[in-house]
Design a protein around this motif. Structure first.
Motif, short mmCIF file in Angstrom:
data_model
loop_
_atom_site.label_atom_id
_atom_site.label_comp_id
_atom_site.label_asym_id
_atom_site.label_seq_id
_atom_site.Cartn_x
_atom_site.Cartn_y
_atom_site.Cartn_z
N ALA A 155 -17.41 0.16 0.49
CA ALA A 155 -16.96 -1.16 0.09
C ALA A 155 -15.41 -0.88 -0.12
CB ALA A 155 -17.45 -1.66 -1.10
N LEU A 156 -14.97 -2.05 0.14
CA LEU A 156 -13.28 -2.12 -0.13
C LEU A 156 -13.06 -3.84 -0.89
CD1 LEU A 156 -10.15 -2.07 0.63
CD2 LEU A 156 -11.06 -4.36 2.67
N ASP A 157 -12.77 -3.79 -1.66
CA ASP A 157 -12.09 -4.58 -2.79
C ASP A 157 -10.90 -5.47 -2.15
OD1 ASP A 157 -11.71 -6.87 -4.90
OD2 ASP A 157 -12.38 -5.52 -5.99
N ILE A 158 -11.18 -6.76 -1.69
CA ILE A 158 -10.49 -7.70 -0.66
C ILE A 158 -9.42 -8.10 -1.78
CG2 ILE A 158 -11.77 -7.87 1.62
CD1 ILE A 158 -12.83 -10.64 0.03
N GLU A 159 -9.51 -8.17 -3.09
CA GLU A 159 -8.62 -8.63 -3.91
C GLU A 159 -7.33 -8.07 -4.05
OE1 GLU A 159 -8.72 -11.97 -5.01
OE2 GLU A 159 -10.57 -12.07 -4.24
N ASN A 160 -7.74 -6.36 -4.06
CA ASN A 160 -6.79 -5.74 -4.62
C ASN A 160 -6.54 -4.38 -3.31
OD1 ASN A 160 -9.32 -4.26 -5.35
ND2 ASN A 160 -8.23 -4.47 -7.66
N GLY A 161 -7.67 -3.89 -2.80
CA GLY A 161 -7.29 -2.52 -1.84
C GLY A 161 -8.63 -1.33 -2.10
N PHE B 41 -8.52 4.69 11.62
CA PHE B 41 -8.59 3.74 11.28
C PHE B 41 -9.31 1.96 11.83
CE2 PHE B 41 -4.46 3.35 13.62
CZ PHE B 41 -4.54 2.72 13.62
N ASN B 42 -8.85 1.48 10.78
CA ASN B 42 -9.13 0.65 10.96
C ASN B 42 -8.85 -0.92 10.36
OD1 ASN B 42 -10.94 -1.74 12.92
ND2 ASN B 42 -11.99 -0.58 13.07
N ILE B 43 -9.10 -2.64 10.48
CA ILE B 43 -8.59 -3.04 9.86
C ILE B 43 -9.62 -4.50 9.57
CG2 ILE B 43 -7.05 -5.33 10.45
CD1 ILE B 43 -5.62 -3.67 12.68
N LEU B 44 -9.35 -3.99 8.40
CA LEU B 44 -10.88 -4.73 7.32
C LEU B 44 -9.99 -6.51 6.68
CD1 LEU B 44 -11.57 -1.81 8.01
CD2 LEU B 44 -13.29 -2.24 6.14
N SER B 45 -10.56 -6.96 6.19
CA SER B 45 -10.22 -8.48 6.06
C SER B 45 -8.43 -7.98 4.76
CB SER B 45 -10.73 -8.15 4.28
OG SER B 45 -12.57 -8.51 4.78
N GLY B 46 -7.69 -7.53 6.33
CA GLY B 46 -6.46 -7.66 5.28
C GLY B 46 -5.71 -6.41 5.14
N TYR B 47 -6.46 -5.64 5.15
CA TYR B 47 -6.02 -4.63 5.02
C TYR B 47 -6.52 -3.60 5.65
CZ TYR B 47 -6.43 -5.38 0.14
OH TYR B 47 -6.38 -6.93 -1.15
N LEU B 48 -4.96 -2.58 6.36
CA LEU B 48 -5.66 -1.38 6.79
C LEU B 48 -5.78 -0.31 6.20
CD1 LEU B 48 -3.20 0.08 9.91
CD2 LEU B 48 -3.93 1.23 8.61
N VAL B 49 -7.35 0.09 6.88
CA VAL B 49 -7.82 1.36 5.94
C VAL B 49 -7.99 2.57 7.19
CG1 VAL B 49 -10.01 2.47 5.10
CG2 VAL B 49 -8.86 -0.41 4.66
N VAL B 50 -7.39 3.71 6.59
CA VAL B 50 -7.04 4.86 7.21
C VAL B 50 -7.78 5.75 6.95
CG1 VAL B 50 -5.69 7.09 7.55
CG2 VAL B 50 -4.75 4.41 6.76
N ALA B 51 -8.60 6.47 8.15
CA ALA B 51 -9.89 8.37 7.88
C ALA B 51 -8.91 9.59 8.08
CB ALA B 51 -10.34 8.04 8.21
#
Length: 350
Positions: free
Chosen positions: A26-32, A302-312
């Protein structure tokens, strides 16, 4: 889970069958911030994942000597996965899986097998018998990486009429017509400069352009795309590395475009960075803006989720989040890191 503040996503890995292979995160969309919720065992090397458009099913490529696709039902509330089916892909090292926009077909490529396959997506969550298969043959100029055909991805086009296969071994993007009964019919080819190694491709969300990450020569290629004819025309090629970087062994990996169509990102394995490009909405051409360190080795996906870029970061054994600035697409590290063994794919839930 607070649905208002968290975005769920799945993480594929290079785990063995006896280890947890796909994680629910899970990604917290308030703070990443990032956290792990759960996951499943029983699948070996689930290196690429694709969610069905209706969000109720997840498909995973098992990148083994006898390639397979796994199909899971998704718990709508928790994101928990339940295995419902698995099918052989008739090729070694299944490395990519995608789903057509209408949800009717699941498609996969076998890197070592040199082939691509299509399966009907069944309503109950499973996979029907293979409806189409194509075999690539040939080689490229680099004997270390292009000794044979190596299809690395298969992407349905926006119209749903065509499927595009990026073949790293042949330096070609092969365009297939996807028939109503799920067969692939050779249609056209786009040839890239020798030694390019096309890996992944994304379409602009609203303009007639496609962008390709070339693994071997560390470039991103811009194509005009004629949707009616299924035809690609090369417009531009840019390096994914900063000027003067010559002492780093690097391979370009993943490519993504934001939903607004203004920003394209590509990951560099070796340089361990994400490069940002701005997209000219009229010409489709790219302008290089910046490189950002991924804070982990080998950012395979990587992917783009809810205003964030999340990298594996595969060799960093971690997942790192960055905030995307709306006004210019630049990335700011959130400071949050999730420890995960050999993460290689990020796939958000709907």
């Amino acid at each position: 889970m607070d649905e208002r503040s968290e975005q769920l996503f799945y993480t594929g890995t290079y785990a063995s069958r006896n280890e947890r292979g796909i994680y629910v995160c899970a990604l917290d969309i308030e703070n990443g911030d990032l956290r792990m919720i759960g996951g499943v065992e029983g699948i070996e090397r689930p290196s690429f994942l694709a969610l069905h458009p209706d969000g109720s099913k997840l498909y995973a490529a098992s990148e083994t000597g006898e390639g397979e696709l796994y199909a899971y039902q998704v718990d709508a509330r928790t994101g928990e996965l339940h295995l419902v089916d698995r099918k052989g892909t008739k090729g070694a090292h299944t490395c990519y899986v995608s789903v057509t926009a209408d949800g009717r077909y699941v498609m996969a490529t076998n890197y070592s097998g040199g082939n691509a396959a299509v399966f009907p997506a069944m309503e109950a969550g499973g996979l029907g018998d293979m409806s189409g298969q194509v075999q690539h043959t040939g080689s490229g100029i680099r004997q270390d990486r292009q000794d044979a055909a190596h299809p690395h991805s298969i992407i349905p086009d926006p119209s749903g009429q065509y499927a595009l296969v990026c073949d790293l071994g042949l330096d070609r993007i092969v365009v297939y017509r996807l028939t109503e009964d799920g067969k692939l019919v050779a249609h056209r080819e786009a040839v890239l400069p020798s030694g390019s190694g096309p890996r992944h491709l994304v379409f602009h969300p609203s303009r007639p352009y496609a962008f390709v990450a070339n693994e071997l020569n560390n470039t991103v290629a811009v194509f005009g795309y004629n949707e009616r004819n299924g035809e690609l025309a090369l417009l531009q090629s840019l390096s994914t590395l900063p000027e003067g970087v010559i002492d780093v062994e690097n391979t370009a990996a993943d490519i993504r475009i934001t939903a607004c169509g203004r920003y394209v990102y590509v990951s560099n394995r070796g340089h361990d960075s994400i490069v940002l490009y701005h997209v000219d909405q009229v010409t489709g051409k790219l302008k290089t803006i910046e490189w950002v360190e991924t804070f982990g080795g080998t950012p395979r996906n990587f992917n783009i989720l809810s205003g964030y870029l999340v990298v594996a970061n595969q060799d960093g054994n971690n997942i790192v989040s960055f905030a995307i600035h709306d006004e210019d697409g630049r990335l700011t590290r959130t400071g949050y890191v999730l420890e995960v063994p050999s993460p290689v794919c990020i796939e958000p839930t709907r």
